[in-house]
Design a protein around this motif. Structure first.
Motif, PDB file in Angstrom:
ATOM      1  N   VAL A  42       0.885  -1.328   0.095  1.00 50.43           N
ATOM      2  CA  VAL A  42       0.043   0.038  -0.071  1.00 50.43           C
ATOM      3  C   VAL A  42       0.806   1.211  -0.076  1.00 50.43           C
ATOM      4  CG1 VAL A  42      -1.774   1.234   1.056  1.00 50.43           C
ATOM      5  CG2 VAL A  42      -1.648  -1.364   1.438  1.00 50.43           C
ATOM      6  N   ALA A  43       0.798   2.188  -1.021  1.00 57.78           N
ATOM      7  CA  ALA A  43       1.822   3.083  -1.183  1.00 57.78           C
ATOM      8  C   ALA A  43       0.611   4.396  -1.707  1.00 57.78           C
ATOM      9  CB  ALA A  43       2.676   2.985  -2.156  1.00 57.78           C
ATOM     10  N   ARG A  44       1.299   5.730  -1.541  1.00 58.17           N
ATOM     11  CA  ARG A  44       0.824   6.948  -1.960  1.00 58.17           C
ATOM     12  C   ARG A  44       1.046   6.918  -3.387  1.00 58.17           C
ATOM     13  NH1 ARG A  44      -2.785   9.966  -0.117  1.00 58.17           N
ATOM     14  NH2 ARG A  44      -2.983  10.116   2.215  1.00 58.17           N
ATOM     15  N   THR A  45       0.105   7.265  -4.222  1.00 55.96           N
ATOM     16  CA  THR A  45       0.371   7.494  -5.917  1.00 55.96           C
ATOM     17  C   THR A  45      -0.007   8.704  -6.269  1.00 55.96           C
ATOM     18  OG1 THR A  45      -1.825   6.447  -6.231  1.00 55.96           O
ATOM     19  CG2 THR A  45       0.147   5.056  -6.569  1.00 55.96           C
ATOM     20  N   ARG A  46      -0.319   9.579  -4.999  1.00 57.07           N
ATOM     21  CA  ARG A  46      -0.408  11.158  -5.435  1.00 57.07           C
ATOM     22  C   ARG A  46      -0.480  11.736  -4.125  1.00 57.07           C
ATOM     23  NH1 ARG A  46      -6.409  11.797  -7.340  1.00 57.07           N
ATOM     24  NH2 ARG A  46      -5.620  11.602  -9.418  1.00 57.07           N
ATOM     25  N   ARG A  47       0.327  12.636  -4.088  1.00 58.50           N
ATOM     26  CA  ARG A  47       0.515  13.506  -2.690  1.00 58.50           C
ATOM     27  C   ARG A  47      -0.444  13.829  -1.942  1.00 58.50           C
ATOM     28  NH1 ARG A  47       6.197  12.020  -1.785  1.00 58.50           N
ATOM     29  NH2 ARG A  47       7.408  12.487  -3.719  1.00 58.50           N
ATOM     30  N   VAL A  48      -0.591  13.864  -0.897  1.00 60.41           N
ATOM     31  CA  VAL A  48      -1.514  14.510  -0.020  1.00 60.41           C
ATOM     32  C   VAL A  48      -2.227  15.959  -0.529  1.00 60.41           C
ATOM     33  CG1 VAL A  48      -2.391  14.925   2.212  1.00 60.41           C
ATOM     34  CG2 VAL A  48      -1.201  13.148   1.838  1.00 60.41           C
ATOM     35  N   GLU A  49      -1.181  16.733  -0.662  1.00 63.33           N
ATOM     36  CA  GLU A  49      -1.574  18.051  -1.194  1.00 63.33           C
ATOM     37  C   GLU A  49      -2.101  18.185  -2.416  1.00 63.33           C
ATOM     38  OE1 GLU A  49       3.068  17.524  -1.543  1.00 63.33           O
ATOM     39  OE2 GLU A  49       1.387  17.005   0.046  1.00 63.33           O
ATOM     40  N   GLU A  50      -1.883  17.236  -3.199  1.00 63.67           N
ATOM     41  CA  GLU A  50      -2.566  16.980  -4.767  1.00 63.67           C
ATOM     42  C   GLU A  50      -3.619  16.475  -4.627  1.00 63.67           C
ATOM     43  OE1 GLU A  50       0.642  14.933  -6.688  1.00 63.67           O
ATOM     44  OE2 GLU A  50       2.017  16.926  -6.553  1.00 63.67           O
ATOM     45  N   SER A  51      -4.295  15.938  -3.595  1.00 59.78           N
ATOM     46  CA  SER A  51      -5.503  15.056  -3.497  1.00 59.78           C
ATOM     47  C   SER A  51      -6.622  15.861  -2.836  1.00 59.78           C
ATOM     48  CB  SER A  51      -5.199  13.803  -2.551  1.00 59.78           C
ATOM     49  OG  SER A  51      -4.256  13.247  -3.223  1.00 59.78           O
ATOM     50  N   GLU A  52      -7.749  15.530  -3.247  1.00 60.70           N
ATOM     51  CA  GLU A  52      -8.898  16.273  -2.591  1.00 60.70           C
ATOM     52  C   GLU A  52      -9.213  15.805  -1.519  1.00 60.70           C
ATOM     53  OE1 GLU A  52     -10.380  12.597  -5.640  1.00 60.70           O
ATOM     54  OE2 GLU A  52      -8.740  14.334  -5.482  1.00 60.70           O
ATOM     55  N   SER A  53      -8.961  14.970  -0.810  1.00 61.35           N
ATOM     56  CA  SER A  53      -8.725  14.627   0.568  1.00 61.35           C
ATOM     57  C   SER A  53      -7.817  13.527   0.832  1.00 61.35           C
ATOM     58  CB  SER A  53     -10.272  13.479   0.971  1.00 61.35           C
ATOM     59  OG  SER A  53     -10.024  12.197   0.312  1.00 61.35           O
ATOM     60  N   ARG A  54      -7.531  13.203   2.294  1.00 62.92           N
ATOM     61  CA  ARG A  54      -6.572  12.687   2.949  1.00 62.92           C
ATOM     62  C   ARG A  54      -6.621  11.191   2.466  1.00 62.92           C
ATOM     63  NH1 ARG A  54      -6.723  11.966   7.917  1.00 62.92           N
ATOM     64  NH2 ARG A  54      -4.453  11.628   8.582  1.00 62.92           N
ATOM     65  N   SER A  55      -7.717  10.679   2.350  1.00 62.24           N
ATOM     66  CA  SER A  55      -8.126   9.346   1.884  1.00 62.24           C
ATOM     67  C   SER A  55      -7.918   8.958   0.506  1.00 62.24           C
ATOM     68  CB  SER A  55      -9.531   8.849   2.445  1.00 62.24           C
ATOM     69  OG  SER A  55     -10.520   9.537   1.878  1.00 62.24           O
ATOM     70  N   SER A  56      -7.766   9.890  -0.165  1.00 60.83           N
ATOM     71  CA  SER A  56      -7.578   9.455  -1.705  1.00 60.83           C
ATOM     72  C   SER A  56      -6.128   9.658  -1.928  1.00 60.83           C
ATOM     73  CB  SER A  56      -8.476  10.909  -2.482  1.00 60.83           C
ATOM     74  OG  SER A  56      -7.645  11.629  -3.484  1.00 60.83           O
ATOM     75  N   GLY A  57      -5.747   9.055  -3.044  1.00 56.36           N
ATOM     76  CA  GLY A  57      -4.329   9.025  -3.588  1.00 56.36           C
ATOM     77  C   GLY A  57      -3.548   7.840  -3.130  1.00 56.36           C
ATOM     78  N   LEU A  58      -4.263   6.837  -2.336  1.00 62.05           N
ATOM     79  CA  LEU A  58      -3.670   5.652  -2.147  1.00 62.05           C
ATOM     80  C   LEU A  58      -4.093   4.679  -2.981  1.00 62.05           C
ATOM     81  CD1 LEU A  58      -4.439   5.564   1.968  1.00 62.05           C
ATOM     82  CD2 LEU A  58      -2.148   5.914   0.705  1.00 62.05           C
ATOM     83  N   SER A  59      -2.839   3.630  -3.276  1.00 64.22           N
ATOM     84  CA  SER A  59      -3.232   2.659  -4.107  1.00 64.22           C
ATOM     85  C   SER A  59      -2.419   1.129  -3.589  1.00 64.22           C
ATOM     86  CB  SER A  59      -2.544   3.007  -5.699  1.00 64.22           C
ATOM     87  OG  SER A  59      -3.008   3.958  -6.171  1.00 64.22           O
ATOM     88  N   MET A  60      -3.069   0.144  -4.082  1.00 65.80           N
ATOM     89  CA  MET A  60      -2.498  -1.307  -3.676  1.00 65.80           C
ATOM     90  C   MET A  60      -1.836  -1.919  -4.944  1.00 65.80           C
ATOM     91  SD  MET A  60      -5.276  -2.756  -1.279  1.00 65.80           S
ATOM     92  CE  MET A  60      -6.670  -2.900  -2.435  1.00 65.80           C
ATOM     93  N   PHE A  61      -0.874  -2.617  -4.797  1.00 63.65           N
ATOM     94  CA  PHE A  61       0.103  -3.247  -5.804  1.00 63.65           C
ATOM     95  C   PHE A  61       0.292  -4.608  -5.451  1.00 63.65           C
ATOM     96  CE2 PHE A  61       1.176   1.294  -6.170  1.00 63.65           C
ATOM     97  CZ  PHE A  61       0.689   1.420  -7.444  1.00 63.65           C
ATOM     98  N   MET A  62       0.307  -5.649  -6.139  1.00 66.21           N
ATOM     99  CA  MET A  62       0.914  -6.994  -5.864  1.00 66.21           C
ATOM    100  C   MET A  62       2.094  -7.417  -6.598  1.00 66.21           C
ATOM    101  SD  MET A  62      -0.074  -9.758  -3.791  1.00 66.21           S
ATOM    102  CE  MET A  62      -1.615  -9.381  -3.604  1.00 66.21           C
ATOM    103  N   ILE A  63       3.249  -7.355  -5.739  1.00 63.84           N
ATOM    104  CA  ILE A  63       4.625  -7.345  -6.458  1.00 63.84           C
ATOM    105  C   ILE A  63       5.275  -8.670  -5.819  1.00 63.84           C
ATOM    106  CG2 ILE A  63       4.605  -4.950  -6.550  1.00 63.84           C
ATOM    107  CD1 ILE A  63       6.748  -4.792  -4.144  1.00 63.84           C
ATOM    108  N   ASP A  64       6.350  -8.864  -6.470  1.00 60.88           N
ATOM    109  CA  ASP A  64       7.202 -10.144  -6.214  1.00 60.88           C
ATOM    110  C   ASP A  64       8.305  -9.545  -4.984  1.00 60.88           C
ATOM    111  OD1 ASP A  64       6.576 -11.694  -8.385  1.00 60.88           O
ATOM    112  OD2 ASP A  64       7.879 -10.632  -9.501  1.00 60.88           O
TER     113      ASP A  64
END
Length: 390
Positions: free
Chosen positions: A171-193
């Motif tokens: 779980v990581a941010r893909t958009r900075r907090v200051e660039e997002s409409e809310s604190r809960s926006s801009g998070l993404s999930m990835f399944m990596i090796d």
């Protein structure tokens, strides 16, 4: 609410108990001493069809529910594993299985779910960070766009079973907090090796839960491919909650089983131990009352957890009751293991009698995967209508 088990559920319980007894107290004592992942036991759990109990049938699962999963964990725990067996289900059928089955691409489901259900692949989830803790919205790990994929930088801490996993839900941010409409926006999930250039990890030396290592994880320009996105880009917060919310239920099930096992060991010892004129020490109320109190509280936590799991499976609200069940289960497991040790006296401190492992392991769950203080915050705010205190 009626929790009488169906014939199919009784068969599931019987299967879990048989696997649990195959890998009983001595097995868990030995691998705890070696700090060894319970690979053989987990494969047996999967071979018995228990790992995929709540996962889709088209990929080899049984398509039952979280209630059945709780029954399985309880019985595995009570047969010898103790509370940590709940973490095995957390990292694999929940962190791996739920995330992929609900939000993964069709290709990801076809590739990974059958392997997960068969026990041929293990998962872990990299969420917690040193400066965020319970406040997931404060995580700083950032995946910046890089061509058609991303480059990930950051650090995670207290990540379970990294050493034994092939896949990691990040779980990581893909958009900075200051660039997002809310604190809960801009998070993404990835399944990596787990084995990937730029990804490293180091163990954390700890008191208990030695069969499931904990690690700090470091990301240094880790390449993430487009097909490794799980769910919605920038919209992973709500999807993450669907992955996380059942962890309360599996944790509680493991704690209930551990408490039950601790009382069983204490009573057995007390019935056999005779002092002061040949009377069994179990005849003294000073030993009986604390164990009886723990039994009553274990049963209360069990029933609350059954309600939470049943509500989840029926699509009803379950957060409050799941939190309450986890709060009670963590507290009573701590007391039950402590009282079992006290009942045994000096032998309770000996590894030979197993309770010290149950005591060490269960202590973790007073503050993980969520602390009792945060649960009390939730109850005060959501259930009692009191103002938010943090």
């Amino acid at each position: 609410m009626d929790f009488q088990l169906t014939q199919e559920q009784r068969m599931i319980v019987d299967a879990a108990r048989k696997v649990g007894e195959r890998f009983g107290l001595d097995y868990w004592r030995d691998i705890d001493a070696k700090k060894q992942f319970p690979a053989e036991c987990w494969k047996a759990i999967c071979d018995a069809g228990l790992c995929g109990v709540a996962l889709p049938s088209e990929y080899g699962g049984a398509e039952q529910g979280v209630f059945e999963m709780a029954l399985i964990i309880e019985n595995l725990s009570a047969a010898g594993a103790g509370s940590t067996v709940g973490q095995l289900f957390m990292i694999n059928p929940i962190f791996g299985g739920v995330s992929i089955s609900k939000f993964g691409t069709p290709e990801m489901k076809r590739e990974l779910l059958p392997k997960l259900i068969a026990g041929d692949i293990n998962f872990c989830m990299a969420l917690t960070e040193p400066d965020a803790g319970t406040n997931t919205l404060e995580i700083r790990s950032f995946a910046r766009a890089d061509g058609d994929g991303w480059r990930l930088n950051g650090r995670k801490i207290w990540i379970t079973a990294v050493d034994n996993a092939q896949k990691m839900l990040v779980v990581a941010r893909t958009r900075r907090v200051e660039e997002s409409e809310s604190r809960s926006s801009g998070l993404s999930m990835f399944m990596i090796d787990v084995e990937r250039k730029g990804l490293s990890h180091s163990p954390i030396d700890k008191v208990g839960t030695n069969t499931l290592p904990s690690s700090s994880v470091f990301f240094d320009e880790v390449r993430i491919e487009p097909h490794e996105l799980v769910g919605t880009l920038h919209g992973g917060w709500r999807e993450l909650l669907d992955v996380l919310n059942t962890e309360r239920i599996v944790t509680t099930a493991g704690l209930v089983g551990a408490g039950e096992l601790s009382l069983k060991l204490a009573v057995s010892y007390a019935n056999d131990r005779k002092v002061f004129g040949g009377r069994a020490i179990s005849s003294y109320q000073g030993l009986q009352f604390p164990l009886a109190q723990c039994h009553a509280e274990i049963e209360a936590a069990r029933l609350l957890n059954y309600q939470a799991a049943t509500n989840f499976d029926r699509g009803l609200p379950y957060g409050s009751v799941a939190n309450a069940a986890k709060l009670l289960a963590a507290q009573v497991a701590a007391r039950a293991t402590e009282r079992a040790m006290q009942t045994m006296g000096g032998m309770g401190y000996a590894k030979e009698y197993h309770v010290e492992r149950l005591w060490r392991d269960s202590r973790l769950f007073r503050f993980a995967p969520i602390s009792e203080e945060m649960i009390l915050n939730y109850i005060a705010n959501h259930d009692l209508g009191m103002p938010r205190s943090y």
